[in-house]
Design a protein around this motif. Structure first.
Motif, mmCIF file in Angstrom:
data_model
loop_
_atom_site.group_PDB
_atom_site.id
_atom_site.type_symbol
_atom_site.label_atom_id
_atom_site.label_comp_id
_atom_site.label_asym_id
_atom_site.label_seq_id
_atom_site.Cartn_x
_atom_site.Cartn_y
_atom_site.Cartn_z
ATOM 1 N N GLU A 1 9.346 54.641 30.211
ATOM 2 C CA GLU A 1 8.520 54.461 31.410
ATOM 3 C C GLU A 1 9.224 54.941 32.669
ATOM 4 O O GLU A 1 8.575 55.209 33.687
ATOM 5 C CB GLU A 1 8.170 52.989 31.620
ATOM 6 N N ARG A 2 10.545 55.019 32.616
ATOM 7 C CA ARG A 2 11.282 55.461 33.802
ATOM 8 C C ARG A 2 10.887 56.883 34.167
ATOM 9 O O ARG A 2 10.611 57.189 35.327
ATOM 10 C CB ARG A 2 12.784 55.381 33.541
ATOM 11 N N ALA A 3 10.881 57.768 33.175
ATOM 12 C CA ALA A 3 10.512 59.161 33.445
ATOM 13 C C ALA A 3 9.082 59.249 33.967
ATOM 14 O O ALA A 3 8.784 60.039 34.872
ATOM 15 C CB ALA A 3 10.664 59.997 32.184
ATOM 16 N N GLU A 4 8.198 58.427 33.417
ATOM 17 C CA GLU A 4 6.801 58.441 33.872
ATOM 18 C C GLU A 4 6.703 58.032 35.333
ATOM 19 O O GLU A 4 5.964 58.636 36.118
ATOM 20 C CB GLU A 4 5.974 57.501 32.993
ATOM 21 N N ALA A 5 7.478 57.013 35.729
ATOM 22 C CA ALA A 5 7.464 56.573 37.127
ATOM 23 C C ALA A 5 8.074 57.636 38.039
ATOM 24 O O ALA A 5 7.573 57.894 39.136
ATOM 25 C CB ALA A 5 8.228 55.259 37.260
ATOM 26 N N HIS A 6 9.141 58.267 37.598
ATOM 27 C CA HIS A 6 9.802 59.283 38.426
ATOM 28 C C HIS A 6 8.899 60.503 38.635
ATOM 29 O O HIS A 6 8.869 61.079 39.729
ATOM 30 C CB HIS A 6 11.093 59.752 37.757
ATOM 31 N N LEU A 7 8.170 60.897 37.588
ATOM 32 C CA LEU A 7 7.378 62.127 37.655
ATOM 33 C C LEU A 7 6.039 61.945 38.350
ATOM 34 O O LEU A 7 5.382 62.930 38.699
ATOM 35 C CB LEU A 7 7.170 62.683 36.245
ATOM 36 N N GLY A 8 5.612 60.703 38.539
ATOM 37 C CA GLY A 8 4.362 60.469 39.250
ATOM 38 C C GLY A 8 3.190 61.155 38.586
ATOM 39 O O GLY A 8 2.945 60.996 37.393
ATOM 40 N N ASP A 9 2.471 61.972 39.366
ATOM 41 C CA ASP A 9 1.279 62.644 38.835
ATOM 42 C C ASP A 9 1.596 64.058 38.365
ATOM 43 O O ASP A 9 0.711 64.924 38.359
ATOM 44 C CB ASP A 9 0.181 62.675 39.894
ATOM 45 N N PHE A 10 2.827 64.317 37.953
ATOM 46 C CA PHE A 10 3.196 65.640 37.446
ATOM 47 C C PHE A 10 2.277 66.050 36.295
ATOM 48 O O PHE A 10 1.999 65.273 35.386
ATOM 49 C CB PHE A 10 4.648 65.632 36.967
ATOM 50 N N ALA A 11 1.821 67.291 36.352
ATOM 51 C CA ALA A 11 0.982 67.853 35.287
ATOM 52 C C ALA A 11 1.497 69.245 34.975
ATOM 53 O O ALA A 11 1.504 70.114 35.844
ATOM 54 C CB ALA A 11 -0.482 67.906 35.722
ATOM 55 N N GLY A 12 1.960 69.426 33.742
ATOM 56 C CA GLY A 12 2.476 70.737 33.376
ATOM 57 C C GLY A 12 3.376 70.651 32.160
ATOM 58 O O GLY A 12 3.242 69.743 31.332
ATOM 59 N N ILE A 13 4.301 71.573 32.077
ATOM 60 C CA ILE A 13 5.205 71.666 30.928
ATOM 61 C C ILE A 13 6.525 70.998 31.281
ATOM 62 O O ILE A 13 7.131 71.314 32.307
ATOM 63 C CB ILE A 13 5.435 73.129 30.534
ATOM 64 N N LEU A 14 6.958 70.081 30.435
ATOM 65 C CA LEU A 14 8.220 69.395 30.613
ATOM 66 C C LEU A 14 9.157 69.839 29.494
ATOM 67 O O LEU A 14 8.882 69.611 28.319
ATOM 68 C CB LEU A 14 8.009 67.879 30.565
ATOM 69 N N GLN A 15 10.240 70.514 29.845
ATOM 70 C CA GLN A 15 11.180 71.032 28.844
ATOM 71 C C GLN A 15 12.343 70.058 28.722
ATOM 72 O O GLN A 15 13.054 69.786 29.690
ATOM 73 C CB GLN A 15 11.691 72.422 29.243
ATOM 74 N N VAL A 16 12.545 69.547 27.490
ATOM 75 C CA VAL A 16 13.454 68.421 27.293
ATOM 76 C C VAL A 16 14.204 68.563 25.977
ATOM 77 O O VAL A 16 13.955 69.473 25.176
ATOM 78 C CB VAL A 16 12.668 67.090 27.293
ATOM 79 N N ASP A 17 15.132 67.605 25.754
ATOM 80 C CA ASP A 17 15.783 67.504 24.460
ATOM 81 C C ASP A 17 14.928 66.639 23.540
ATOM 82 O O ASP A 17 13.743 66.422 23.818
ATOM 83 C CB ASP A 17 17.202 66.929 24.621
ATOM 84 N N GLY A 18 15.510 66.102 22.482
ATOM 85 C CA GLY A 18 14.710 65.379 21.505
ATOM 86 C C GLY A 18 14.529 63.905 21.760
ATOM 87 O O GLY A 18 14.043 63.171 20.879
ATOM 88 N N PHE A 19 14.893 63.397 22.950
ATOM 89 C CA PHE A 19 14.760 61.975 23.253
ATOM 90 C C PHE A 19 13.318 61.518 23.096
ATOM 91 O O PHE A 19 12.388 62.102 23.658
ATOM 92 C CB PHE A 19 15.265 61.720 24.673
ATOM 93 N N GLY A 20 13.136 60.438 22.333
ATOM 94 C CA GLY A 20 11.787 59.978 22.022
ATOM 95 C C GLY A 20 10.985 59.492 23.208
ATOM 96 O O GLY A 20 9.754 59.459 23.166
#
Length: 505
Positions: free
Chosen positions: A291-310
């Protein structure tokens, strides 16, 4: 030469023995030079070899500088023993010194300007000029501000005086330039405050670590709106990188540290020709919950490039407007660990290397061109690799490490292949991993933050300094100017004018 040789037999014998000893010493020194060169070559192989053989970057640099120091000492001993130091060209960084540096000239002249042959007057026919880099240790100075007060002799009812200049630390002794120096030393050069206090003490400046900490905290308060503005700009991007790293934080209630997290969000679209400035923002959180990433990103809409963290996968399931692109470098890392003993892993690495070779060719091209080349050349490699992995998974033990590596790739295949359909997507998330590395260096030197609030101050100041670095500007100069403007009341709704990339000429 013959005139210099002694006539006495014993003296000749002594001279020969002395030269023999010098020759033996020279051979010893030369053998030491060769041994140290071999160590450096071995270290270089660790740097550029397989990831499983690579040293930690910090360990590598420390080891390399110590060996190079020993090599310089041994080479100097060879020069002295062979009496050839003046003739042997030195292997050194002989680049020209920057023109903006102050030049202090000294003239080394002959004492007697009479000709040694005939006694006539000598005249200058040229000169040799050599430049050497010198240093003056950190020099402190005291800026004295005088504000005259004026009174009226006629009415004696008014006293006029110019207002005191605004400061980051009201009533304190530091200028904004000194505060900037403390910030850069701590967050860019990874020098904890107590060590900085020790350095200042050598110059006779007694400053408690707590005093420096007070300056840092006040600066963080002024800089926080800039970090928040950068994060807001990132939220409006169409594609982002995300990563996180641990941030040990003191937990006074338990008398030990707890593990917080510093989350990094970055954008760098230069590989496909975009003119948008690269940027990164750090945010501290007390844990690693998705949920931390969701709160930080707010209303971000697009491609998120990440590692394999669930946690990112959970975010994408909750937010349909977010698509995940996964990192081929993390896939490759899984197989590197097995390549020595597994032909399957070695084959997977060979095919992934083919993908990276294609990416090297298209880097800097437009997103449309990158997509076209990938469709023509990379897609067939990726499709064949999927078939190969699926077939090998059925043949190996389900509990083996090779099976784990294959499942890691196959379960993330949709995100791993997103780059084939979108030329803006990178093959890996190294962009944000490079931005996380300075945090790890600071963590090793500072050990832990003193509180959750300290963790967020860390994130704020690291954000502005890292953006200076990726924009190619001097963080000390930028911080000095920016803190001065903030102290003088720069409008909160115009902090966008202060961003590091706006200072790029």
């Amino acid at each position: 030469m013959e005139a210099d040789l002694p006539n006495d037999v014993e003296a000749l014998r002594a001279l020969v023995l002395e030269q023999a000893r010098e020759l033996d010493a020279l051979k010893v020194f030369q053998a030491e030079v060769e041994r140290l060169k071999a160590i450096i070559e071995a270290l270089q192989r660790h740097r550029f070899g397989r990831r499983s053989e690579q040293l930690d970057p910090d360990q590598f640099e420390l080891a390399l500088e110590e060996v190079e120091t020993a090599l310089a000492q041994a080479q100097h001993a060879v020069d002295k023993a062979s009496r050839a130091s003046a003739d042997r060209p030195r292997k050194a960084n002989r680049g020209s010194l920057p023109p903006h540096l102050e030049r202090i000239e000294q003239v080394v002249d002959v004492e007697d300007k009479a000709c040694p042959c005939c006694g006539g007057a000598l005249h200058q026919i040229g000169e040799d000029v050599a430049e050497r880099l010198d240093v003056v240790p950190t020099t402190f100075r005291v800026l004295v501000t005088r504000r005259p007060r004026y009174g009226c002799r006629s009415c004696e009812g008014a006293i006029v005086q110019a207002p005191a200049p605004a400061r980051i630390v009201e009533g304190g002794i530091p200028t904004e330039a000194l505060i900037a120096q403390v910030l850069v030393a701590k967050y860019a050069d990874h020098l904890p405050l107590y060590r900085q206090a020790q350095i200042y003490a050598r110059q006779g400046i007694q400053l408690d670590r707590s005093t420096l900490a007070d300056w840092v905290g006040r600066a963080a308060w002024y800089l926080r709106p800039l970090r928040d503005q950068i994060l807001e700009r990132l939220r409006r991007s169409e594609r982002l990188f995300a990563d996180e790293t641990t941030a040990p934080v003191l937990d006074p209630g338990r008398g030990r540290t707890k593990t917080g997290q510093l989350w990094a969000y970055a954008r760098d679209d230069r590989p496909w020709g975009s003119e948008d400035p690269p940027m990164v923002a750090y945010v501290y959180a007390a844990d690693r919950k998705g949920e931390r990433a969701e709160a930080h990103l707010g209303d971000f809409a697009g491609i998120l490039q990440v590692d394999g963290f669930g946690g990112y996968a959970a975010l994408a399931r909750r937010r349909q407007q977010v698509s995940l692109a996964f990192c081929w470098a993390h896939v490759r890392r899984k197989f590197y660990e097995l390549a020595e003993s597994s032909p399957v892993a070695a084959e997977v690495l060979r095919r992934i290397a083919m993908l990276y070779a294609i990416e090297d060719e298209v880097r800097g091209s437009s997103a449309k061109q990158r997509r076209a080349v990938r469709a023509e050349r990379a897609r067939v490699i990726v499709d064949d690799l999927h078939i190969y992995l699926a077939a090998r998974l059925r043949q190996v033990s389900a509990k083996s490490k090779l099976a784990d590596a294959i499942r890691y790739a196959l379960t993330r295949w949709a995100g791993l292949t997103l780059f084939l359909d979108d030329g803006r997507v990178e093959l890996d998330s190294n962009t944000v991993e490079r931005s996380v590395r300075p945090l790890a260096l600071n963590r090793k030197n500072a050990l832990f933050a003193g509180s959750d609030e300290g963790g967020d101050n860390w994130a704020v100041i690291a954000t502005v300094i890292e953006n200076c670095k990726i924009s190619g500007i001097n963080p000390h100069a930028w911080l000095t100017e920016t803190l001065t403007k903030l102290a003088h009341g720069h409008p909160a709704n115009k902090v966008g004018e202060l961003m590091p990339w706006t200072a790029v000429a």
